[in-house]
Design a protein around this motif. Structure first.
Motif, mmCIF file in Angstrom:
data_model
loop_
_atom_site.group_PDB
_atom_site.id
_atom_site.type_symbol
_atom_site.label_atom_id
_atom_site.label_comp_id
_atom_site.label_asym_id
_atom_site.label_seq_id
_atom_site.Cartn_x
_atom_site.Cartn_y
_atom_site.Cartn_z
ATOM 1 N N SER A 624 48.883 39.270 31.190
ATOM 2 C CA SER A 624 48.665 38.115 31.944
ATOM 3 C C SER A 624 47.696 37.102 30.998
ATOM 4 C CB SER A 624 47.869 38.476 33.235
ATOM 5 O OG SER A 624 46.701 38.894 32.915
ATOM 6 N N VAL A 632 54.230 39.855 38.049
ATOM 7 C CA VAL A 632 55.527 39.605 37.269
ATOM 8 C C VAL A 632 56.768 40.081 37.905
ATOM 9 C CG1 VAL A 632 56.707 39.126 35.368
ATOM 10 C CG2 VAL A 632 54.151 39.186 35.489
ATOM 11 N N PHE A 671 61.844 36.099 34.217
ATOM 12 C CA PHE A 671 60.485 36.436 34.334
ATOM 13 C C PHE A 671 60.156 35.339 35.427
ATOM 14 C CE2 PHE A 671 61.301 38.145 30.241
ATOM 15 C CZ PHE A 671 60.837 39.175 30.015
ATOM 16 N N SER A 673 56.697 34.554 37.395
ATOM 17 C CA SER A 673 55.264 34.628 37.554
ATOM 18 C C SER A 673 54.704 33.465 38.156
ATOM 19 C CB SER A 673 54.725 35.259 36.331
ATOM 20 O OG SER A 673 54.691 34.404 35.414
ATOM 21 N N VAL A 689 53.212 34.585 32.673
ATOM 22 C CA VAL A 689 53.066 35.747 31.990
ATOM 23 C C VAL A 689 53.389 35.467 30.426
ATOM 24 C CG1 VAL A 689 55.325 36.720 32.118
ATOM 25 C CG2 VAL A 689 53.630 38.061 31.781
#
Length: 705
Positions: A624, A632, A671, A673, A689
């Motif tokens: 992170s 995530v 991904f 996040s 991320v």
């Protein structure tokens, strides 16, 4: 000249020799409203609704520095140069009023674009009358590059408005000399334009000479009048010059980008990275700027042939057609109707304005303002000769276009109103003949005869068909369509790249390399062509050549294009921060920390793998990079496979994916996040991320660690 009354001044708006009947009073406001509505609709149609923070390049730097300023962190100059400040302050003001959305920037710039259209009307009305003004206003409203430029976080939109404002004020002063407030207003606006794009500072001497000559002709005190104009200009620019002196202890009137660009265009370097190895180690902005100018001039003196070839290339490129698709930044595969619109509203008006605009300014009836506009056009032309070729279209062509369009409108209206008297005016006939000759030479010089014959639609249609067949894997027909499009126009860059991609996909690597190299001859700075060559070198195992091709200025454009268009090879591991063009999308530029090369995710970031055996596991090393754990969500081939909590340190996470993977097919890892503001200055952005690498373990074994 004796002072004129306001009534007399208004009567001077129309061209004295104009014989056409005046327009009815109701026509003018109705026409202006209709033109503004058309201008708005065109800008809305091409409005980019993507709310995405610019990443890298000039747009990213403008955004990051303005965000820093709006956030209370002060004005920041990056290591490379001191930029003109006004556009950064403008963006910071937008952020303060509306928030940090790029969408709001684009909306405000649409309003600025409409303001520019109104200013064109005001200028043309003063020098050539209502008919020419309405025609010029309509042409500017519908000229597509002026409509689409508002989508870019670039200073040109603001600069054009300020420049037109300065020219309008100076026109009002020259036509109506008794209202002297227009003169300092022109100086103030030209100063603001200079703080937006500093090359306007080089135009100041020409503008001052024009003011002096205009004042002398009106029997005013020439030097006193020039002093008023220059004082107004200096009052605007000098506070920034003083700031630079206090901060950097050097005389920097506005910025230091000029030397960098001048050396890039005239220093004999192959690319920016090669030049920066020489330039950036020099300490001090002013010292680096002076050194760049000295080195460029020295190279031009010692290599006169190369300098001449560069200037000639730039001169032709300034007049080159087909720049519009790059400016609009439309995706491949759009309908032929949209491509036809770009031709009808872009190339054709540009060609007509370039050919007939200068003659039209001469016919306008107001020789003094026309001389000022002509001086600006000549100045831009000369400046472009010594400018990096990829800057010319956007940064030097567009500020010329409003004045060329005004001239084109004057020419068109004059031809109609004096159609039966041309034979008595040999100079007008000569101007028309030269314009026609120019059009013919322009078309043949760039192999654009199909444009005149109407075959451009065939060319665009063929390229669109080629794109569609390529994307579905029908490489045989795609190659035929691309070849057919290139037979109509050999320098058609998109078709050349498409053919190269097709050859690469079918294993014809050497032929593909030749096509990418031919594409680079059309545009040496095109990141797509460099990306294609980089992929070829990567397959050959030449890491150094691969890195050189992937090291382009617009890394975001490179990653986006390669991800969509380049066929990737099968592999089981992708190092997200290292030579990953074609395999990753939606990430920020690569970063390094503690010997780890990684990328931070933007919205909808993804990593793809070429066709592999059925996947059993996906392993991801990520962090992170903030004190708080970051959830995530990971998706494989569009299906949720789990959520990981990334911490400040890089950790390895593994997900089972056997039920969402198919044998011998591509695999995509996404991904999702939370986005947060990361970095500062020109590096400020919204990021998620941080991903180091992603690997896949197949049921046949092996994970490519």
């Amino acid at each position: 000249m004796a002072a004129m009354t306001d009534q007399q001044n208004e009567s001077e708006i129309a061209v004295p020799a104009q014989t056409a009947r005046p327009l009815p009073a109701w026509v003018i406001p109705v026409a202006i409203s209709a033109i503004l509505l058309a201008a708005l609709l065109l800008r809305v149609y091409y409005f980019d609704t993507t709310v995405q923070v610019p990443q890298g390049g000039d747009q990213g730097e403008y955004y990051g520095r303005a965000a820093m300023l709006a956030g209370g962190d002060g004005y920041y100059d990056p290591a490379k140069w001191v930029r003109p400040p006004l556009y950064i302050f403008f963006l910071a003001g937008v952020f303060k009023l509306f928030g940090y959305s790029v969408l709001d920037i684009r909306l405000v710039q649409v309003v600025l674009g409409l303001t520019a259209v109104l200013l064109v009307y005001g200028i043309a009305r003063r020098i050539a009358g209502e008919r020419s003004a309405l025609v010029a206003m309509a042409a500017c409203a519908l000229y597509l590059p002026l409509a689409t430029i508002s989508n870019l976080v670039m200073s040109e939109t603001l600069f054009i408005v300020l420049l037109l404002g300065a020219m309008y004020a100076l026109t009002r002063w020259s036509v109506n000399g008794s209202r002297l407030l227009w003169l300092p207003a022109g100086g103030v606006l030209l100063g603001l334009a200079t703080l937006t794009r500093s090359y306007a500072l080089l135009f100041l001497p020409l503008a001052a000479i024009w003011v002096w000559l205009s004042a002398r002709r009106e029997k005013h005190k020439g030097w006193t009048t020039v002093a008023v104009f220059l004082i107004a200009f200096v009052m605007v620019v000098s506070p920034w010059t003083l700031r630079n002196a206090l901060v950097y202890h050097s005389f920097i009137p506005v910025d230091t980008t000029g030397g960098y660009n001048f050396l890039l265009a005239n220093g004999g370097f192959q690319d920016k990275s090669e030049m920066e190895k020489v330039l950036l180690p020099i300490a001090g902005y002013a010292e680096r700027d002076r050194y760049a100018y000295q080195q460029a001039l020295s190279y031009m003196v010692s290599h006169p042939r190369q300098a001449l070839e560069s200037a000639v290339t730039n001169a032709f490129y300034l007049a080159k057609l087909e720049y519009l698709p790059d400016l609009i930044r439309v995706d491949k595969g759009v309908s032929w109707g949209e491509r036809a619109a770009s031709t009808l509203l872009g190339d054709i008006p540009f060609l007509a304005a370039l050919a007939l605009g200068p003659a039209g300014l001469f016919l306008s009836g107001r020789r003094r303002p026309a001389a000022l506009f002509g001086a600006w056009l000549g100045f831009c032309f000369v400046l472009a000769l010594f400018t990096p070729v990829d800057f010319i279209g956007l940064r030097y062509r567009l500020p010329m276009m409003p004045f060329l369009i005004i001239g084109l409108a004057c020419f068109a209206v004059t031809v109609v109103e004096r159609a039966f008297r041309w034979r008595k005016q040999w100079w007008a006939s000569a101007a028309l003949a030269l314009a026609v000759l120019f059009v013919i030479l322009e078309l043949f010089a760039y192999q654009n005869v199909p444009l005149v014959l109407g075959r451009v639609l065939d060319r665009q249609s063929l390229e669109t068909q080629a794109d569609q067949t390529y994307l579905v894997g029908d490489y045989g027909n795609a190659e035929k369509f691309y070849q057919a499009a290139l037979s109509l126009q050999p320098d058609f860059l998109d078709a050349r790249l498409g053919l190269a991609n097709t050859l690469l996909a079918t294993g014809k690597t050497n032929e593909a390399a030749k096509q990418y190299e031919m594409a680079l001859q059309v545009n040496p700075y095109d990141p797509r062509s460099h990306g294609g060559l980089g992929e070829i070198y990567r397959r050959a195992g030449d890491t150094s050549k691969t890195a050189k091709q992937f090291n382009v200025d617009d890394e975001a454009a490179l990653l986006d294009w390669t991800f969509k268009w380049l066929p990737v090879q099968s592999r089981q591991r992708v190092d997200v921060g290292y030579l990953d063009a074609g395999y990753v999308d939606g990430f920020w530029p690569a970063e390094n920390k503690d010997s780890v090369s990684y990328r931070r995710a933007r919205e909808n970031a993804e990593v793809r793998f070429g066709p592999i055996a059925t996947a059993d596991e996906v392993s991801i090393r990520m962090a992170s990079l903030s004190p708080n754990a970051l959830p995530v969500q990971v998706l494989v081939n569009g299906k949720d496979v789990g959520t990981a909590k990334a911490t400040e340190d890089f950790q390895l996470f593994t997900f089972k994916v056997a039920d969402v993977s198919k044998a011998n097919t591509p695999l995509t890892v996404e991904f999702r996040s939370q986005m947060s503001e990361e970095g500062d200055g020109s590096d400020a952005r919204y990021a998620g991320v941080a991903v180091d690498w992603v690997s896949v373990k197949t049921n046949a074994g092996g994970a490519g660690e």
